[in-house]
Design an enzyme around this catalytic site. Structure first.
Site, PDB file in Angstrom:
ATOM      1  N   LYS A  54       0.892  -1.229  -0.042  1.00 47.10           N
ATOM      2  CA  LYS A  54      -0.034   0.108   0.091  1.00 47.10           C
ATOM      3  C   LYS A  54       1.155   1.284   0.025  1.00 47.10           C
ATOM      4  CE  LYS A  54      -3.834  -2.366   2.261  1.00 47.10           C
ATOM      5  NZ  LYS A  54      -4.748  -2.981   3.455  1.00 47.10           N
ATOM      6  N   GLN A 100      -4.795  -1.634   9.853  1.00 45.78           N
ATOM      7  CA  GLN A 100      -4.495  -2.789   9.115  1.00 45.78           C
ATOM      8  C   GLN A 100      -5.177  -4.027   9.796  1.00 45.78           C
ATOM      9  OE1 GLN A 100      -3.259  -3.362   5.770  1.00 45.78           O
ATOM     10  NE2 GLN A 100      -3.998  -5.593   6.139  1.00 45.78           N
ATOM     11  N   ASP A 123     -10.893   3.007   4.304  1.00 43.41           N
ATOM     12  CA  ASP A 123     -11.654   1.602   3.962  1.00 43.41           C
ATOM     13  C   ASP A 123     -12.980   1.382   3.769  1.00 43.41           C
ATOM     14  OD1 ASP A 123      -9.360  -0.336   3.874  1.00 43.41           O
ATOM     15  OD2 ASP A 123      -9.118  -0.652   5.833  1.00 43.41           O
TER      16      ASP A 123
END
Ligand code: NAD
Length: 296
Positions: A54, A100, A123
């Protein structure tokens, strides 16, 4: 028949190309770069490698990123406070904040994710963003679901009036993807069925799918006899297995070699949905930066 391969890497590279110029425009207008802050808890190898990919993708398109590393012993309260401090920009400007997953088992994942302010929730997991998506006015769409829809649109796979079967009902992939495919507009208007661990006659349902998405996390769950000839098969699963020669490799949920002889389109693992998930994260981060800067 051999299925057409849905090359997620190539599509992600094209998306990155256009994001790069959109980021340039943002920098010209606001004299700063969009910035993503990632919280990485513990030292799970898979999580570390996702975070690395990422960060390097962000770098390629001109988005700044930073990783805040936390030991695996962190408590729920500590993580909630950390996310709150990131949201106060105490770790530098944070347009997008990403925690994460997975978090260690004793941590209340929902409490930590809910601490991410909805306008920085790149997200798309916050209840406010999930609610907006369910009402057909999406803001931050969960990246993997958005990536699957983008893959279908890019390949010219018709969704309107087609039967899409999604195997997996998680909040992260299955549910948001069902909402996207059933929503009005391009890449939508499908008739959607969600299957899960309690579904009866899974193969009977998947054989009716014009578009079959596997998002379970079980190698070879989808076999050739479960697939309608000519359909599009999208493999979201990521499973680490050890091959007969003792080396570890990544496979999806679909028995790729057999299913590619039946399907019309198939996405590989690796190189399918994964790179698109990352590309959609970059798009969400730019959107977060634009929303924030235009409010000022
Ligand atoms: P999850 O564990 O939250 O959900 C799995 C779902 O599969 C559940 O809804 C469960 O009901 C269903 N299921 C389990 N066994 C089943 C069975 N035998 N038959 C039918 N359904 C069954 O997982 P998740 O977070 O949605 O992730 C699913 C997979 O996708 C994992 O392999 C994960 O690593 C992968 N993933 C990939 C990406 C990507 O970018 N490619 C992103 C997120 C997740």
């Amino acid at each position: 028949m051999t299925a057409t391969l849905l090359d997620g890497r190539a599509l992600a590279a094209r998306i990155e190309g256009s994001l790069r110029s959109e980021v340039d425009t943002f920098v010209t207008m606001f004299h700063r770069r969009p910035r993503l802050v990632v919280v990485l808890v513990g030292d799970l190898a898979a999580s570390g490698s996702y975070v690395k990919s990422k960060a390097s993708a962000a770098d390629r398109v001109g988005i700044d990123s930073d990783v805040v590393r936390v030991p695996a012993t962190a408590t729920t309260d500590e993580l909630v406070s950390l996310v709150a401090s990131i949201a106060r920009d105490e770790h530098g400007p944070a347009d997008g904040i990403l925690v994460q997953l997975p978090l260690p088992e004793r941590v209340d994942t929902v409490a930590v994710l809910d601490a991410v302010p909805p306008d920085r929730d790149v997200d798309g997991f916050h209840p406010e963003n999930a609610g907006l998506l369910s009402q057909g006015r999406p803001r931050f769409v969960p990246c993997t679901a958005a990536g699957v829809q983008r893959m279908l649109i890019d390949a010219g796979i018709e969704t309107a009036g087609r039967h899409a079967v999604i195997v997996g009902r998680s909040d992260i992939v299955g549910k948001p993807l069902a909402l996207l495919l059933a929503s009005r507009g391009p890449g939508g208007d499908a008739t959607v069925t969600i299957c899960h661990s309690r579904s009866a006659d899974l193969a009977g349902v998947t054989r009716q799918a014009d578009i079959l998405v596997a998002a379970v996390g079980r190698p070879r769950l989808v076999t050739a006899d479960m697939v309608k000839p000519g359909s599009a098969v999208i493999d979201v699963g990521i499973n680490r297995i050890v091959g007969p020669d003792g080396t570890a490799k990544l496979v999806g949920d679909v028995d790729f070699d057999a299913v590619r002889e039946v399907a019309g389109w198939i996405s590989p693992v690796p190189g399918g949905v994964g790179p698109l998930t990352v590309a959609m994260l970059l798009a969400n981060t730019l959107l977060a930066a634009e929303l924030r800067s235009s409010r000022r």
